[in-house]
Design a protein around this motif. Structure first.
Motif, PDB file in Angstrom:
ATOM      1  N   THR A  35       0.826  -1.206   0.000  1.00  0.00           N
ATOM      2  CA  THR A  35       0.000   0.000   0.000  1.00  0.00           C
ATOM      3  C   THR A  35       0.860   1.256   0.000  1.00  0.00           C
ATOM      4  N   VAL A  36       2.048   1.157   0.593  1.00  0.00           N
ATOM      5  CA  VAL A  36       2.895   2.340   0.757  1.00  0.00           C
ATOM      6  C   VAL A  36       3.237   3.000  -0.584  1.00  0.00           C
ATOM      7  N   GLU A  37       3.288   2.226  -1.660  1.00  0.00           N
ATOM      8  CA  GLU A  37       3.591   2.821  -2.967  1.00  0.00           C
ATOM      9  C   GLU A  37       2.480   3.755  -3.426  1.00  0.00           C
ATOM     10  N   GLY A  38       1.280   3.547  -2.914  1.00  0.00           N
ATOM     11  CA  GLY A  38       0.186   4.446  -3.222  1.00  0.00           C
ATOM     12  C   GLY A  38      -0.024   5.499  -2.158  1.00  0.00           C
ATOM     13  N   SER A  39       0.135   5.113  -0.886  1.00  0.00           N
ATOM     14  CA  SER A  39      -0.162   6.051   0.201  1.00  0.00           C
ATOM     15  C   SER A  39       0.864   7.178   0.299  1.00  0.00           C
ATOM     16  N   ILE A  40       2.111   6.934  -0.104  1.00  0.00           N
ATOM     17  CA  ILE A  40       3.088   8.022  -0.081  1.00  0.00           C
ATOM     18  C   ILE A  40       2.696   9.099  -1.100  1.00  0.00           C
ATOM     19  N   THR A  41       2.170   8.672  -2.243  1.00  0.00           N
ATOM     20  CA  THR A  41       1.690   9.627  -3.235  1.00  0.00           C
ATOM     21  C   THR A  41       0.400  10.291  -2.778  1.00  0.00           C
ATOM     22  N   SER A  93      -5.012  -2.112  -2.956  1.00  0.00           N
ATOM     23  CA  SER A  93      -5.069  -0.743  -2.450  1.00  0.00           C
ATOM     24  C   SER A  93      -4.157   0.170  -3.260  1.00  0.00           C
ATOM     25  N   MET A  94      -2.971  -0.328  -3.598  1.00  0.00           N
ATOM     26  CA  MET A  94      -2.020   0.461  -4.379  1.00  0.00           C
ATOM     27  C   MET A  94      -2.607   0.828  -5.738  1.00  0.00           C
ATOM     28  N   ILE A  95      -3.228  -0.138  -6.391  1.00  0.00           N
ATOM     29  CA  ILE A  95      -3.833   0.118  -7.709  1.00  0.00           C
ATOM     30  C   ILE A  95      -4.964   1.133  -7.586  1.00  0.00           C
ATOM     31  N   ALA A  96      -5.808   0.959  -6.577  1.00  0.00           N
ATOM     32  CA  ALA A  96      -6.934   1.877  -6.399  1.00  0.00           C
ATOM     33  C   ALA A  96      -6.442   3.292  -6.095  1.00  0.00           C
ATOM     34  N   LEU A  97      -5.364   3.395  -5.315  1.00  0.00           N
ATOM     35  CA  LEU A  97      -4.859   4.713  -4.930  1.00  0.00           C
ATOM     36  C   LEU A  97      -4.310   5.490  -6.114  1.00  0.00           C
ATOM     37  N   TYR A  98      -3.860   4.800  -7.138  1.00  0.00           N
ATOM     38  CA  TYR A  98      -3.368   5.515  -8.323  1.00  0.00           C
ATOM     39  C   TYR A  98      -4.476   6.388  -8.919  1.00  0.00           C
ATOM     40  N   SER A  99      -5.647   5.796  -9.091  1.00  0.00           N
ATOM     41  CA  SER A  99      -6.777   6.553  -9.634  1.00  0.00           C
ATOM     42  C   SER A  99      -7.258   7.611  -8.640  1.00  0.00           C
ATOM     43  N   ASP A 207       3.765  14.410  -7.783  1.00  0.00           N
ATOM     44  CA  ASP A 207       3.566  13.727  -9.060  1.00  0.00           C
ATOM     45  C   ASP A 207       2.916  12.374  -8.809  1.00  0.00           C
ATOM     46  N   VAL A 208       2.021  11.973  -9.690  1.00  0.00           N
ATOM     47  CA  VAL A 208       1.274  10.742  -9.491  1.00  0.00           C
ATOM     48  C   VAL A 208       2.171   9.510  -9.508  1.00  0.00           C
ATOM     49  N   GLY A 209       3.362   9.611 -10.110  1.00  0.00           N
ATOM     50  CA  GLY A 209       4.263   8.461 -10.178  1.00  0.00           C
ATOM     51  C   GLY A 209       5.372   8.478  -9.162  1.00  0.00           C
ATOM     52  N   MET A 210       5.342   9.403  -8.206  1.00  0.00           N
ATOM     53  CA  MET A 210       6.463   9.553  -7.274  1.00  0.00           C
ATOM     54  C   MET A 210       6.586   8.391  -6.289  1.00  0.00           C
ATOM     55  N   GLY A 211       5.534   7.579  -6.151  1.00  0.00           N
ATOM     56  CA  GLY A 211       5.605   6.481  -5.191  1.00  0.00           C
ATOM     57  C   GLY A 211       6.165   5.193  -5.760  1.00  0.00           C
ATOM     58  N   ILE A 212       6.396   5.153  -7.075  1.00  0.00           N
ATOM     59  CA  ILE A 212       6.888   3.921  -7.699  1.00  0.00           C
ATOM     60  C   ILE A 212       8.278   3.575  -7.155  1.00  0.00           C
TER      61      ILE A 212
END
Length: 300
Positions: A35-41, A93-99, A207-212
C-alpha cells in the motif's frame, strides 16, 4: 561536496519517516504491505492540492497523514474482513490509490513553487533551505521516535508487536489480532503519507508516479540501518532506521556524483536490498567454512 551531503541528509531525514512506517509493517507486523507505494503519493497529493489551494501547510500536512491512515485502514479491512492475502490486499489498495490520487490532484502533477510550505518559517529564520529542512527533519524524527517508543511500550503497542511475533499466542491471550493488524497498518500508512507530504513540499511538486519503487527504498533503508547500526533494543532500532535512511540517501548522492545514470538508481537499489537481505546467508556460509577449516586444522 558539502552541498551534496547536505541535500542527502535533509532528504534522508524526510525519507526516515517513511522508513519507520515500512518497518512497522515489514518487521513488527511481519506483513508485506505494498500500500505504501500508493499512500506516499496520496500524502503528497493531498498536501500539494490543499497548499496550492491556499490552505495552511501544517493543516494540509496533517490531513495528508489522515489520508494515509484511511488507505491503511482500507488495506486492513481487505485483509482481515474479506480474508484477502496480505500481499494481494496491498496490491489492490495500491492500484486503487493511483486513480484516487489522480482524482485528488485533478492532473498528473502539481507545482508548489512560490508557495509557503511547512519549511517556510524555518527558512525565514535565515537558515537556508537545506539547513531549514534538516532542522525540521530532526525535530520531526525525534518527536516521532519518542512517540513510537512510548506507544509500543503500552499494552496496545505490545499487542501489535506480539501479533507479528506470535499471533497464535497473543490470540490465546484474548487479543483480537484483526484489530491489531488494522491499527498497525493505519499507523504505518499514516507515517508513509506524512513522509510523502514532507517530500512533496521539499521538492516543490507532487507527481502521481512519485511512489513507484518507494517500498524498495524503504526496505533498503530498514536493512542498511539494521545491518550497520544494530537492533539491540527497540529504541536503538528506531534510531538505526533514521540513520539507515540517511545513509541510503548519502550512498545514492555519492554514486550519482561518481557518474551513475539517474535511470539506473532503481536497479542499484534493488541490488543493494538483495545483497543486504543475503548477508545473513553469506555470513552463515562463512562461519561454516571457518569452522570446517579449524576442524581440519585441529584434526591434522
Amino acid at each position: 561536496m558539502i552541498l551534496i551531503l547536505q541535500g542527502a541528509v535533509s532528504l534522508g531525514l524526510l525519507w526516515a519517516v517513511m522508513t519507520i512506517g515500512v518497518f512497522i509493517t515489514y518487521r513488527i507486523l511481519d506483513y508485506a504491505d505494498l500500500t505504501v507505494e500508493g499512500s506516499i503519493t496520496t500524502g503528497a497529493s493531498v498536501a500539494a492540492t490543499l497548499i496550492s489551494g491556499g490552505w495552511n501547510p501544517y493543516a494540509a500536512t496533517f490531513l495528508a497523514m489522515i489520508s494515509g491512515m484511511v488507505a491503511g485502514l482500507a488495506t486492513g479491512l481487505l485483509h482481515t474482513k474479506l480474508k484477502i492475502p496480505p500481499l494481494l490486499s496491498g496490491i489492490l489498495s495500491m492500484i486503487a490509490l493511483y486513480s484516487i490520487n489522480l482524482r485528488i490532484m485533478g492532473k498528473a502533477n502539481i507545482s508548489l513553487l512560490k508557495t509557503d510550505t511547512i519549511y517556510t518559517p524555518f527558512i525565514n529564520l535565515g537558515l537556508g533551505s537545506r539547513n531549514a529542512v534538516i532542522l525540521f527533519g530532526l525535530i520531526c524524527v525525534v518527536i516521532l521516535i519518542a512517540l513510537l517508543y512510548w506507544f509500543f511500550g503500552t499494552e496496545i503497542g505490545c499487542a501489535i508487536r506480539a501479533t507479528g511475533n506470535n499471533p497464535n499466542m497473543i490470540r490465546a491471550q484474548g487479543v483480537n489480532t484483526d484489530s491489531t493488524k488494522i491499527l498497525g497498518l493505519v499507523i504505518s500508512n499514516g507515517l508513509v503519507a506524512l513522509a510523502g507530504a514532507l517530500i512533496a513540499q521539499y521538492q516543490s511538486f507532487s507527481d502521481v508516479g512519485m511512489g513507484i519503487g518507494s517500498i524498495v527504498i524503504g526496505l533498503a533503508s530498514v536493512i542498511i540501518g539494521e545491518v550497520l547500526f544494530g537492533t539491540r533494543n527497540f529504541l536503538n532500532t528506531l534510531i538505526s532506521l533514521v540513520l539507515g535512511a540517511i545513509t541510503y540517501r548519502v550512498i545514492i548522492a555519492l554514486v550519482l556524483e561518481m557518474g551513475m545514470r539517474p535511470t539506473d538508481l532503481r536497479l542499484f537499489t534493488a541490488i543493494t536490498v538483495t545483497v543486504a537481505l543475503s548477508l545473513p546467508l553469506f555470513r552463515g556460509y562463512l562461519n561454516t567454512f571457518i569452522r570446517s577449516a579449524k576442524n581440519e586444522k585441529g584434526g591434522a
